[in-house]
Design a protein around this motif. Structure first.
Motif, PDB file in Angstrom:
ATOM      1  N   GLY A   1      19.624 -49.131  27.365  1.00  0.00           N
ATOM      2  CA  GLY A   1      20.853 -48.866  26.631  1.00  0.00           C
ATOM      3  C   GLY A   1      20.584 -48.160  25.306  1.00  0.00           C
ATOM      4  O   GLY A   1      21.273 -47.190  24.958  1.00  0.00           O
ATOM      5  N   ARG A   2      19.623 -48.664  24.544  1.00  0.00           N
ATOM      6  CA  ARG A   2      19.318 -48.041  23.244  1.00  0.00           C
ATOM      7  C   ARG A   2      18.759 -46.633  23.430  1.00  0.00           C
ATOM      8  O   ARG A   2      19.033 -45.737  22.632  1.00  0.00           O
ATOM      9  N   THR A   3      17.961 -46.444  24.489  1.00  0.00           N
ATOM     10  CA  THR A   3      17.419 -45.104  24.766  1.00  0.00           C
ATOM     11  C   THR A   3      18.541 -44.127  25.056  1.00  0.00           C
ATOM     12  O   THR A   3      18.563 -42.992  24.537  1.00  0.00           O
ATOM     13  N   ALA A   4      19.502 -44.547  25.890  1.00  0.00           N
ATOM     14  CA  ALA A   4      20.631 -43.676  26.218  1.00  0.00           C
ATOM     15  C   ALA A   4      21.445 -43.348  24.975  1.00  0.00           C
ATOM     16  O   ALA A   4      21.855 -42.191  24.762  1.00  0.00           O
ATOM     17  N   GLU A   5      21.679 -44.353  24.133  1.00  0.00           N
ATOM     18  CA  GLU A   5      22.458 -44.134  22.914  1.00  0.00           C
ATOM     19  C   GLU A   5      21.733 -43.186  21.959  1.00  0.00           C
ATOM     20  O   GLU A   5      22.355 -42.303  21.365  1.00  0.00           O
ATOM     21  N   ARG A   6      20.457 -43.372  21.827  1.00  0.00           N
ATOM     22  CA  ARG A   6      19.667 -42.545  20.906  1.00  0.00           C
ATOM     23  C   ARG A   6      19.637 -41.082  21.343  1.00  0.00           C
ATOM     24  O   ARG A   6      19.676 -40.182  20.525  1.00  0.00           O
ATOM     25  N   LEU A   7      19.589 -40.854  22.667  1.00  0.00           N
ATOM     26  CA  LEU A   7      19.499 -39.490  23.182  1.00  0.00           C
ATOM     27  C   LEU A   7      20.853 -38.904  23.551  1.00  0.00           C
ATOM     28  O   LEU A   7      20.911 -37.762  24.024  1.00  0.00           O
ATOM     29  N   HIS A   8      21.930 -39.693  23.367  1.00  0.00           N
ATOM     30  CA  HIS A   8      23.285 -39.234  23.655  1.00  0.00           C
ATOM     31  C   HIS A   8      23.436 -38.834  25.129  1.00  0.00           C
ATOM     32  O   HIS A   8      24.012 -37.786  25.461  1.00  0.00           O
ATOM     33  N   VAL A   9      22.907 -39.671  26.007  1.00  0.00           N
ATOM     34  CA  VAL A   9      23.068 -39.488  27.439  1.00  0.00           C
ATOM     35  C   VAL A   9      23.534 -40.819  28.022  1.00  0.00           C
ATOM     36  O   VAL A   9      23.551 -41.853  27.349  1.00  0.00           O
ATOM     37  N   SER A  10      23.877 -40.787  29.300  1.00  0.00           N
ATOM     38  CA  SER A  10      24.303 -42.031  29.937  1.00  0.00           C
ATOM     39  C   SER A  10      23.080 -42.857  30.317  1.00  0.00           C
ATOM     40  O   SER A  10      21.980 -42.344  30.487  1.00  0.00           O
ATOM     41  N   GLN A  11      23.324 -44.175  30.477  1.00  0.00           N
ATOM     42  CA  GLN A  11      22.223 -45.057  30.869  1.00  0.00           C
ATOM     43  C   GLN A  11      21.746 -44.724  32.281  1.00  0.00           C
ATOM     44  O   GLN A  11      20.553 -44.822  32.588  1.00  0.00           O
ATOM     45  N   SER A  12      22.649 -44.279  33.125  1.00  0.00           N
ATOM     46  CA  SER A  12      22.255 -43.903  34.485  1.00  0.00           C
ATOM     47  C   SER A  12      21.359 -42.676  34.473  1.00  0.00           C
ATOM     48  O   SER A  12      20.453 -42.540  35.310  1.00  0.00           O
ATOM     49  N   ARG A  13      21.598 -41.762  33.491  1.00  0.00           N
ATOM     50  CA  ARG A  13      20.731 -40.586  33.381  1.00  0.00           C
ATOM     51  C   ARG A  13      19.318 -40.998  33.024  1.00  0.00           C
ATOM     52  O   ARG A  13      18.336 -40.440  33.548  1.00  0.00           O
ATOM     53  N   VAL A  14      19.176 -41.995  32.153  1.00  0.00           N
ATOM     54  CA  VAL A  14      17.846 -42.494  31.785  1.00  0.00           C
ATOM     55  C   VAL A  14      17.172 -43.112  33.003  1.00  0.00           C
ATOM     56  O   VAL A  14      16.006 -42.820  33.308  1.00  0.00           O
ATOM     57  N   SER A  15      17.882 -43.955  33.724  1.00  0.00           N
ATOM     58  CA  SER A  15      17.305 -44.613  34.902  1.00  0.00           C
ATOM     59  C   SER A  15      16.896 -43.598  35.955  1.00  0.00           C
ATOM     60  O   SER A  15      15.806 -43.698  36.549  1.00  0.00           O
ATOM     61  N   GLN A  16      17.767 -42.602  36.186  1.00  0.00           N
ATOM     62  CA  GLN A  16      17.466 -41.580  37.185  1.00  0.00           C
ATOM     63  C   GLN A  16      16.217 -40.794  36.809  1.00  0.00           C
ATOM     64  O   GLN A  16      15.357 -40.510  37.649  1.00  0.00           O
ATOM     65  N   SER A  17      16.083 -40.450  35.539  1.00  0.00           N
ATOM     66  CA  SER A  17      14.919 -39.677  35.086  1.00  0.00           C
ATOM     67  C   SER A  17      13.630 -40.464  35.281  1.00  0.00           C
ATOM     68  O   SER A  17      12.625 -39.921  35.768  1.00  0.00           O
TER      69      SER A  17
END
Length: 296
Positions: A20-36
């Motif tokens: 969650g914090r990673t997604a917020e910091r990079l201004h992307v969705s949490q699903s985008r982080v998981s997918q990457s």
């Protein structure tokens, strides 16, 4: 191929250890982080993170990858930021001051600079030979193409761009006009023009010496401010003056004769700028000047 964005997501998650914090910091969705992360793990063939309901931890493989990527990623980002900063600094206006038509002698430098920095507006202004340093210090020009020497603590001198021999300008009816050439010693027999301006004595000395090679004083005649005033005074017949050969070529007149000076000095012209006025545009011009000289 691994995208730079995916590397950024991996390194940020390795630091935050929280999707969650990673997604917020990079201004992307949490699903985008998981997918990457899943794509990277499939590409590598091993797990990079251990995920539980309570925590996210790097695996040993993930720790090694983090350590290897961190330094390289920082270098890439620094390089991009530096290039962007340079590009921003090289947009704007750069004003070049030249004496008379001397801009024609450095046209190759001007052309190269324009080709490399089309986003920069290059302006040309005329500098009076009797006050070559005033426009620089007043900020009305960024770089002056001036003859050397220039020895001023607040000014920086760049590479020599142009060399110019001197000729002696005399009235068409002057006793020297019928000769094919003259020597510097002849200046001891005829008054010369002198600058009514703040040009340093040592700079004018390179143009019009105060003594002949034999040590005789060179007498001052009429004072002038502009080149046109110098020509009018010379045409009147009461004074003579060394003149740059480039000026003699472009300012041919029926009432003035230009004579080669067989042992005359050669003027060396170089870009000069204020120490506190150096910026990305000035450095870019000096770089273009340096490279243009290598090809000539």
């Amino acid at each position: 191929m691994v995208e730079l964005r995916d590397i950024e997501i991996f390194l940020t998650l390795a630091e935050e250890l929280h999707f969650g914090r990673t997604a917020e910091r990079l201004h992307v969705s949490q699903s985008r982080v998981s997918q990457s992360i899943k794509q990277q793990e499939r590409r590598i063939g091993g797990g990079l993170f251990e995920r539980t309901s309570r925590a996210v931890r790097l695996t040993p493989l993930g720790e090694r990858l983090r350590d290897r990527l961190r330094a390289g990623y920082s270098e890439i980002i620094s390089g991009i930021e530096e290039a962007a900063a340079t590009a921003r600094g090289q947009a704007g206006t750069l004003t070049i001051g030249t004496m008379g038509t001397h801009y024609q002698s450095v046209e190759a430098v001007l052309d190269l600079f324009r080709q490399r920095h089309p986003q920069c507006e290059l302006r040309l202004r005329e500098i009076l030979p009797t006050d070559p340093l005033g426009p620089l210090r007043a900020g009305s020009v960024d770089i002056g193409i001036l003859w050397l020497p220039i020895r001023e603590p607040d000014l920086t001198v760049g590479p020599v761009l142009h060399r110019e021999e001197l000729v002696l300008a005399v009235a068409a009816g002057h006793p020297l006009a019928g000769r094919g050439s003259v020597e510097l010693e002849d200046l001891g027999d005829h008054p010369v023009v002198y600058p009514e301006g703040p040009i340093p004595d040592y700079v004018w000395e390179a143009h019009t010496p105060s003594t002949t090679p034999a040590g005789r004083p060179v007498r001052r005649g009429l004072g002038i401010v502009t080149l046109e005033e110098a020509f009018q005074a010379i045409a009147g017949g009461s004074v003579v003056s060394p003149i740059g050969s480039d000026v003699g070529t472009t300012r041919q007149r029926g009432d003035i004769t230009f004579l080669p000076i067989t042992d005359g000095p050669v003027l060396h012209y170089a870009p000069v700028w204020r120490n506190d006025g150096e910026n990305a545009l000035v450095r870019a011009f000096v770089q273009a000047a340096t490279e243009a000289q290598r090809t000539t």
